[in-house]
Design a protein around this motif. Sequence first.
Motif, PDB file in Angstrom:
ATOM      1  N   PRO A  14      25.270  -8.011 -31.814  1.00 47.41           N
ATOM      2  CA  PRO A  14      25.693  -7.632 -33.168  1.00 47.41           C
ATOM      3  C   PRO A  14      26.358  -8.782 -33.921  1.00 47.41           C
ATOM      4  CG  PRO A  14      26.257  -5.909 -31.610  1.00 47.41           C
ATOM      5  CD  PRO A  14      25.774  -7.062 -30.801  1.00 47.41           C
ATOM      6  N   GLU A  15      27.156  -9.588 -33.247  1.00 47.23           N
ATOM      7  CA  GLU A  15      27.789 -10.714 -33.932  1.00 47.23           C
ATOM      8  C   GLU A  15      26.752 -11.724 -34.395  1.00 47.23           C
ATOM      9  OE1 GLU A  15      31.614 -13.562 -33.242  1.00 47.23           O
ATOM     10  OE2 GLU A  15      30.007 -13.715 -31.786  1.00 47.23           O
ATOM     11  N   CYS A  16      25.666 -11.851 -33.641  1.00 43.85           N
ATOM     12  CA  CYS A  16      24.606 -12.779 -34.011  1.00 43.85           C
ATOM     13  C   CYS A  16      23.971 -12.359 -35.340  1.00 43.85           C
ATOM     14  CB  CYS A  16      23.561 -12.824 -32.898  1.00 43.85           C
ATOM     15  SG  CYS A  16      22.359 -14.132 -33.066  1.00 43.85           S
ATOM     16  N   VAL A  17      23.848 -11.041 -35.552  1.00 40.94           N
ATOM     17  CA  VAL A  17      23.282 -10.536 -36.796  1.00 40.94           C
ATOM     18  C   VAL A  17      24.167 -10.928 -37.974  1.00 40.94           C
ATOM     19  CG1 VAL A  17      22.625  -8.456 -38.061  1.00 40.94           C
ATOM     20  CG2 VAL A  17      22.191  -8.613 -35.603  1.00 40.94           C
ATOM     21  N   ILE A  18      25.477 -10.854 -37.788  1.00 42.55           N
ATOM     22  CA  ILE A  18      26.405 -11.063 -38.881  1.00 42.55           C
ATOM     23  C   ILE A  18      26.676 -12.546 -39.131  1.00 42.55           C
ATOM     24  CG2 ILE A  18      28.706 -10.502 -39.765  1.00 42.55           C
ATOM     25  CD1 ILE A  18      26.658  -8.175 -39.425  1.00 42.55           C
TER      26      ILE A  18
END
Length: 746
Positions: A550-554
Amino acid sequence: MAVLLNPSSSSSSKATPRPPQQQQLLLLLLHLLLVAVPATSLTFSYDADSFVSEDFRQEDDAMVTAGRIELLGEEFAARARGRALYKRPVQLWDGATGEEASFAASFNFTIRSVAGRGNALAGHGMTFFLAPFMPDMPQECYEGCLGLFDQSLTRNTASATMGNASGAASFVAVEFDTHMDGWDPSGRHVGVDINNVDSRRGNYVVLPEDSLVDAGVMSATVSYDSGARRLDVALAIGGGAATATYNLSAAVHLRSVLPEQVAVGFSAATGDQFASNHTVLSFTFSSTLPTRTTNPPPPSTSSAKTAHLSAAVAAAGIALLLLVLAITILIRRARKRRRRDDGVSYDDSLDDDDEEDMESGTGPRRIPYAQLAAATGGFAEIGKLGEGGSGSVYGGHVRELGRDVAIKVFTRGASMEGRKEYRSEVTVISRLRHRNLVQLMGWCHGRRRLLLVYELVRNGSLDGHLYSNKETLTWPLRYQIINGLASAVLYLHQEWDQCVVHGDIKPSNIMLDESFNAKLGDFGLARLIDHGMSLQTMTAVAGTPGYLDPECVITGKASTESDMYSFGIVLLEVASGRRPMVVTPRAAAATAGGGKDDDDGGGQVFRLVEWAWELYGRGDDDQSSLDAIADTRLGGAFDRWEMERVVGVGLWCAHPDPKARPAIRQAAEALQSRKFRMPVLPPRMPVAVYLQPFAASTMKYYGDSMTSVGSEVVGYSSTSLATATLSSSSSLPSAMANNDSLSPRE
């Protein structure tokens, strides 16, 4: 499968530019025209102080390290094979003069069994061999095929009859056999093999059952008398007065079997139930026939007439060189013009430097499109093995390679994205060498066609076994697959020259060989970063929803931490038989998740990591939690410690806070060692709030579709994906809510 590569030691993802291929070839021809071709005898000697890895081609598991050759790597392993070949050719005979070489090879070596488990698990043996320069490793040469012979040539396994290798696959070998196969005269013997590994066809000598394995340092000499057409072998085992010597002679005319120039080297192999080390400690070789070389002759002290002649030749050479360069420039300009005429801009195409990078090394090679089309029946639908976000995969048999392959055809071949994925796969995976990585064998690109040729991994992908009507994978096989995947990721993250971030670890990219060993593939999204650099900004978010951090998406950061998140999701998926994210009604979600009918709420999104964390957080004393997570198709047949450890490591790796995740070495150790102290995870899944927005215009997903969140920030909670709008200029680090401290536990 074989990997004919030497990993590059480059410190960047872009290789140093080289002259165009055409220039190199034409310059070589010019050099051959301008200088004489002298001959020098071939003699070399290596020991613990002089082994040089660059002098040997190391195939599959073999490596030259610390003053020795480890034919099967430095670790005991089942289902292994390896070969090490001297890189200079040996002139076996000379067609111009009719001369034939006599030679002698001497080497010291050891064969060690698995420590503490006895000679019964000692592998299948090793060989010293000669083969056409440079030979390709056969496709199926494990076990008693000793890294030399393709098992597909075995005509009848029951009666142990086999055909002969021929052409480029020909060989003459001296085998030191340590296992009784159907075609062997005994479980311990030395034999001379000609184009097959059936020693009974040639000469052999039977050894005592307590010899060869764990016998300490042994010495062997292999000599060939071209006049008598005889190959002699002498083996010494033991030392001092206890030395036992065994001799063997075989009538063989090497000229009738092998071409003028050959490669010399060593090979070894093991099977599924055998593991051992085969180590060459020294190697000396001497031949009576000089090897032709293109080295210029030493300077002469001849007369001025010779000097004038040399100057004239040099002037002619310079003129010819200028002509060659002019022709090369015209060819390159014509190629660019053809690309523009075909509607593909030159910037979107692969240029000559790209081709030079791909053609460098001893690994994958360019394969003509016609050969690949013929191998697949014109890429017929009946031969399609699967289809993914970046292309379709077809099975076929490439006659010129003599083996079955899997051919990936990029569907976005004419686009910049497709070409970036294609080039990434070739330039990254071609330099990697590990038993748990899919082997790239070749490549082919034209104006609008991009194709990659891989080894054919017989049992297909992991997801095909988890979610199809195939026979259920047993827990021991699942645990073996998990550990194999961990070994592959450890190699990528920490053991290669650079850190490789795979970027798309998921079951559909994990292939299974005949023994259900994991082989990680699809490096289209892979990135190279220097060790010590944790993050690398991506130009676009790329990956598969459910496995994507999820952090990679943001934040738009690709890292080893994001790989670890995907790795953790795969562990949970293998243990539970459930997909990581299902956006379907409750009944359909239960069906997709292994037949479990959980009250997930009609139409809601099922998220595997949240569901597993909730069950795992109930505590160690609640055995029903582990049973609820485990795939029902296992029927309770699993090792409880292994299951609990796999689930625990999976959740640890998928922790919402990247800083709380383990490195792959920690995760691999935790999966294998009961002494490893696992951290105590919070009973409830922490909530992560990422405060670094990532522009929606740069977000791209390969595989399933997902709605972008634009410049909003995603908070990953235990119940849902919540969004909260923040300023696009925010650059604060990620913050964690309910992030209980981690403490060790057994």
